[in-house]
Design a protein around this motif. Structure first.
Motif, PDB file in Angstrom:
ATOM      1  N   ALA A 131      14.530  31.156  -5.274  1.00 23.48           N
ATOM      2  CA  ALA A 131      13.788  31.527  -4.064  1.00 23.48           C
ATOM      3  C   ALA A 131      12.292  31.437  -4.320  1.00 23.48           C
ATOM      4  CB  ALA A 131      14.173  32.934  -3.617  1.00 23.48           C
ATOM      5  N   GLU A 132      11.855  31.933  -5.463  1.00 23.30           N
ATOM      6  CA  GLU A 132      10.425  31.882  -5.797  1.00 23.30           C
ATOM      7  C   GLU A 132       9.953  30.446  -5.975  1.00 23.30           C
ATOM      8  OE1 GLU A 132      10.468  34.420  -9.210  1.00 23.30           O
ATOM      9  OE2 GLU A 132      10.400  36.254  -7.996  1.00 23.30           O
ATOM     10  N   LYS A 133      10.804  29.604  -6.552  1.00 25.65           N
ATOM     11  CA  LYS A 133      10.469  28.187  -6.730  1.00 25.65           C
ATOM     12  C   LYS A 133      10.330  27.498  -5.355  1.00 25.65           C
ATOM     13  CE  LYS A 133      13.539  26.281  -9.205  1.00 25.65           C
ATOM     14  NZ  LYS A 133      14.536  25.542  -9.989  1.00 25.65           N
ATOM     15  N   ALA A 134      11.230  27.811  -4.445  1.00 22.88           N
ATOM     16  CA  ALA A 134      11.177  27.213  -3.106  1.00 22.88           C
ATOM     17  C   ALA A 134       9.914  27.656  -2.371  1.00 22.88           C
ATOM     18  CB  ALA A 134      12.417  27.607  -2.311  1.00 22.88           C
ATOM     19  N   ILE A 135       9.528  28.925  -2.519  1.00 22.48           N
ATOM     20  CA  ILE A 135       8.312  29.424  -1.862  1.00 22.48           C
ATOM     21  C   ILE A 135       7.095  28.679  -2.389  1.00 22.48           C
ATOM     22  CG2 ILE A 135       6.792  31.422  -1.649  1.00 22.48           C
ATOM     23  CD1 ILE A 135       9.343  33.146  -1.569  1.00 22.48           C
ATOM     24  N   SER A 136       7.016  28.527  -3.710  1.00 25.10           N
ATOM     25  CA  SER A 136       5.845  27.874  -4.285  1.00 25.10           C
ATOM     26  C   SER A 136       5.729  26.404  -3.865  1.00 25.10           C
ATOM     27  CB  SER A 136       5.861  27.997  -5.809  1.00 25.10           C
ATOM     28  OG  SER A 136       6.916  27.237  -6.346  1.00 25.10           O
ATOM     29  N   LYS A 137       6.850  25.731  -3.667  1.00 29.19           N
ATOM     30  CA  LYS A 137       6.814  24.316  -3.314  1.00 29.19           C
ATOM     31  C   LYS A 137       6.718  24.062  -1.811  1.00 29.19           C
ATOM     32  CE  LYS A 137       7.406  22.515  -7.424  1.00 29.19           C
ATOM     33  NZ  LYS A 137       6.468  21.622  -8.054  1.00 29.19           N
ATOM     34  N   LEU A 138       7.361  24.915  -0.979  1.00 31.65           N
ATOM     35  CA  LEU A 138       7.472  24.614   0.450  1.00 31.65           C
ATOM     36  C   LEU A 138       6.488  25.364   1.337  1.00 31.65           C
ATOM     37  CD1 LEU A 138      11.344  24.323   0.899  1.00 31.65           C
ATOM     38  CD2 LEU A 138       9.654  22.506   0.724  1.00 31.65           C
ATOM     39  N   ASN A 139       5.817  26.388   0.824  1.00 30.89           N
ATOM     40  CA  ASN A 139       4.825  27.081   1.639  1.00 30.89           C
ATOM     41  C   ASN A 139       3.646  26.130   1.873  1.00 30.89           C
ATOM     42  OD1 ASN A 139       3.662  29.145   3.129  1.00 30.89           O
ATOM     43  ND2 ASN A 139       2.633  29.998   1.336  1.00 30.89           N
ATOM     44  N   GLY A 140       3.382  25.801   3.132  1.00 29.11           N
ATOM     45  CA  GLY A 140       2.337  24.844   3.460  1.00 29.11           C
ATOM     46  C   GLY A 140       2.831  23.410   3.530  1.00 29.11           C
ATOM     47  N   TYR A 141       4.123  23.201   3.360  1.00 33.04           N
ATOM     48  CA  TYR A 141       4.731  21.873   3.384  1.00 33.04           C
ATOM     49  C   TYR A 141       4.845  21.395   4.832  1.00 33.04           C
ATOM     50  CZ  TYR A 141       8.398  18.324   2.668  1.00 33.04           C
ATOM     51  OH  TYR A 141       9.127  17.165   2.640  1.00 33.04           O
ATOM     52  N   GLY A 142       4.525  20.146   5.076  1.00 33.05           N
ATOM     53  CA  GLY A 142       4.667  19.558   6.405  1.00 33.05           C
ATOM     54  C   GLY A 142       6.103  19.152   6.646  1.00 33.05           C
ATOM     55  N   TYR A 143       6.697  19.725   7.682  1.00 33.86           N
ATOM     56  CA  TYR A 143       8.093  19.440   7.989  1.00 33.86           C
ATOM     57  C   TYR A 143       8.251  19.302   9.500  1.00 33.86           C
ATOM     58  CZ  TYR A 143      13.181  19.866   8.139  1.00 33.86           C
ATOM     59  OH  TYR A 143      14.514  19.637   8.356  1.00 33.86           O
ATOM     60  N   ASP A 144       8.739  18.194   9.958  1.00 37.31           N
ATOM     61  CA  ASP A 144       8.967  17.929  11.384  1.00 37.31           C
ATOM     62  C   ASP A 144       7.678  18.119  12.190  1.00 37.31           C
ATOM     63  OD1 ASP A 144      10.581  17.040  13.381  1.00 37.31           O
ATOM     64  OD2 ASP A 144      11.603  18.939  13.725  1.00 37.31           O
ATOM     65  N   ASN A 145       6.590  17.560  11.701  1.00 37.25           N
ATOM     66  CA  ASN A 145       5.264  17.603  12.333  1.00 37.25           C
ATOM     67  C   ASN A 145       4.652  19.002  12.407  1.00 37.25           C
ATOM     68  OD1 ASN A 145       5.265  14.813  12.774  1.00 37.25           O
ATOM     69  ND2 ASN A 145       6.420  15.091  14.673  1.00 37.25           N
ATOM     70  N   LEU A 146       5.150  19.956  11.632  1.00 33.11           N
ATOM     71  CA  LEU A 146       4.591  21.307  11.583  1.00 33.11           C
ATOM     72  C   LEU A 146       4.418  21.722  10.126  1.00 33.11           C
ATOM     73  CD1 LEU A 146       6.758  23.007  14.343  1.00 33.11           C
ATOM     74  CD2 LEU A 146       4.374  22.338  14.533  1.00 33.11           C
ATOM     75  N   ILE A 147       3.528  22.667   9.891  1.00 33.98           N
ATOM     76  CA  ILE A 147       3.297  23.181   8.542  1.00 33.98           C
ATOM     77  C   ILE A 147       4.128  24.456   8.378  1.00 33.98           C
ATOM     78  CG2 ILE A 147       1.576  24.030   6.907  1.00 33.98           C
ATOM     79  CD1 ILE A 147       1.101  21.145   7.741  1.00 33.98           C
ATOM     80  N   LEU A 148       5.075  24.440   7.429  1.00 30.96           N
ATOM     81  CA  LEU A 148       5.960  25.584   7.217  1.00 30.96           C
ATOM     82  C   LEU A 148       5.220  26.736   6.541  1.00 30.96           C
ATOM     83  CD1 LEU A 148       9.220  23.903   5.875  1.00 30.96           C
ATOM     84  CD2 LEU A 148       8.689  24.606   8.212  1.00 30.96           C
ATOM     85  N   HIS A 149       5.607  27.939   6.919  1.00 28.31           N
ATOM     86  CA  HIS A 149       5.138  29.137   6.222  1.00 28.31           C
ATOM     87  C   HIS A 149       6.379  29.768   5.608  1.00 28.31           C
ATOM     88  CE1 HIS A 149       2.711  32.588   5.244  1.00 28.31           C
ATOM     89  NE2 HIS A 149       3.657  33.362   5.754  1.00 28.31           N
ATOM     90  N   VAL A 150       6.434  29.830   4.272  1.00 32.23           N
ATOM     91  CA  VAL A 150       7.606  30.310   3.549  1.00 32.23           C
ATOM     92  C   VAL A 150       7.186  31.488   2.685  1.00 32.23           C
ATOM     93  CG1 VAL A 150       9.482  29.663   1.994  1.00 32.23           C
ATOM     94  CG2 VAL A 150       8.467  27.939   3.486  1.00 32.23           C
ATOM     95  N   GLU A 151       7.920  32.602   2.801  1.00 33.26           N
ATOM     96  CA  GLU A 151       7.615  33.816   2.036  1.00 33.26           C
ATOM     97  C   GLU A 151       8.893  34.591   1.785  1.00 33.26           C
ATOM     98  OE1 GLU A 151       5.062  36.155   4.506  1.00 33.26           O
ATOM     99  OE2 GLU A 151       6.508  36.212   6.140  1.00 33.26           O
ATOM    100  N   MET A 152       8.824  35.551   0.855  1.00 33.78           N
ATOM    101  CA  MET A 152       9.974  36.428   0.631  1.00 33.78           C
ATOM    102  C   MET A 152      10.178  37.262   1.897  1.00 33.78           C
ATOM    103  SD  MET A 152      11.264  35.699  -2.267  1.00 33.78           S
ATOM    104  CE  MET A 152      12.389  36.993  -2.661  1.00 33.78           C
ATOM    105  N   ALA A 153      11.413  37.427   2.299  1.00 28.36           N
ATOM    106  CA  ALA A 153      11.720  38.197   3.500  1.00 28.36           C
ATOM    107  C   ALA A 153      11.523  39.683   3.221  1.00 28.36           C
ATOM    108  CB  ALA A 153      13.145  37.949   3.950  1.00 28.36           C
ATOM    109  N   ALA A 154      10.937  40.358   4.196  1.00 27.69           N
ATOM    110  CA  ALA A 154      10.761  41.813   4.070  1.00 27.69           C
ATOM    111  C   ALA A 154      12.137  42.483   4.180  1.00 27.69           C
ATOM    112  CB  ALA A 154       9.847  42.320   5.173  1.00 27.69           C
ATOM    113  N   PRO A 155      12.379  43.525   3.412  1.00 32.25           N
ATOM    114  CA  PRO A 155      13.682  44.211   3.505  1.00 32.25           C
ATOM    115  C   PRO A 155      13.895  44.794   4.903  1.00 32.25           C
ATOM    116  CG  PRO A 155      12.423  44.989   1.614  1.00 32.25           C
ATOM    117  CD  PRO A 155      11.538  44.096   2.402  1.00 32.25           C
ATOM    118  N   ARG A 156      15.117  44.792   5.336  1.00 28.51           N
ATOM    119  CA  ARG A 156      15.445  45.365   6.642  1.00 28.51           C
ATOM    120  C   ARG A 156      15.284  46.875   6.599  1.00 28.51           C
ATOM    121  NH1 ARG A 156      20.905  42.470   8.841  1.00 28.51           N
ATOM    122  NH2 ARG A 156      20.161  40.348   8.687  1.00 28.51           N
ATOM    123  N   PRO A 157      14.818  47.446   7.686  1.00 28.83           N
ATOM    124  CA  PRO A 157      14.728  48.912   7.717  1.00 28.83           C
ATOM    125  C   PRO A 157      16.136  49.510   7.762  1.00 28.83           C
ATOM    126  CG  PRO A 157      14.103  47.988   9.831  1.00 28.83           C
ATOM    127  CD  PRO A 157      14.306  46.838   8.893  1.00 28.83           C
TER     128      PRO A 157
END
Length: 186
Positions: free
Chosen positions: A159-185
């Motif tokens: 998961a950490e590897k995917a965040i480091s590589k894909l955060n800011g990655y251009g995908y389908d004409n948009l820039i992805l924002h990838v982060e660790m999901a916040a825990p559910r309340p």
């Protein structure tokens, strides 16, 4: 007081010219059988004119259960019982586990296009490691993506590897924002 029901033959009954069920039963095909009185093709069980005259159901009609007398106070005979609540059903939470996410290894992906589907995200993220679950939020009315989703990895390092590589990655004409999901309340 004893009530006796005299059931006549089909010829004795008045025909309902506008009733499609009566017309279909004249053609030889039986569409249904009333569970209360046993007549074929005349009416639905819930609209049975003889339901008040039917003998009451007793415990011998019900399937045996291991719960004893407490089980007899359950749903009435003929009422709907969900498959998971029926006698002999295997009680597992497998269906619920499929939709539940593991917060520790979950990645939140935002800025997805409307055309993005779960197989698209799976294809993009599985290169970083084994993925246990992919979810894309979809608008109920339009069926289009709502622009965000979650990807669960088996291992946190992936998961950490995917965040480091894909955060800011251009995908389908948009820039992805990838982060660790916040825990559910809770």
């Amino acid at each position: 007081m004893t009530l006796h029901l005299i059931v006549g033959s089909k010829a004795d009954e008045p025909s309902a010219s506008g009733d499609p069920l009566a017309m279909a039963s004249k053609g030889g095909a039986v569409l249904m059988v009333c569970r209360t009185c046993g007549k074929k093709g005349d009416h639905w069980t819930s609209k049975c004119p003889y339901k008040d005259l039917a003998p009451p159901t007793d415990a011998s009609d019900m399937p045996p259960t291991s719960d004893g007398p407490a089980a007899l106070s359950g749903p009435a005979k003929g009422s709907y019982v969900a498959p998971r609540l029926r006698a002999g059903a295997v009680h597992t939470d497998a269906g619920h586990d499929m939709r539940r996410r593991n917060d520790e290894n979950s990645v939140r992906v935002t800025n997805l296009s409307e055309d993005t589907r779960e197989p698209d995200l799976l294809e993009l993220f599985r290169t970083f490691g084994p993925v246990s679950r992919v979810y894309v939020a979809v608008d109920q009315k339009t069926g289009m993506s709502r622009g965000f989703g979650f990807v669960n990895f088996v291992h946190r390092e992936d998961a950490e590897k995917a965040i480091s590589k894909l955060n800011g990655y251009g995908y389908d004409n948009l820039i992805l924002h990838v982060e660790m999901a916040a825990p559910r309340p809770t």
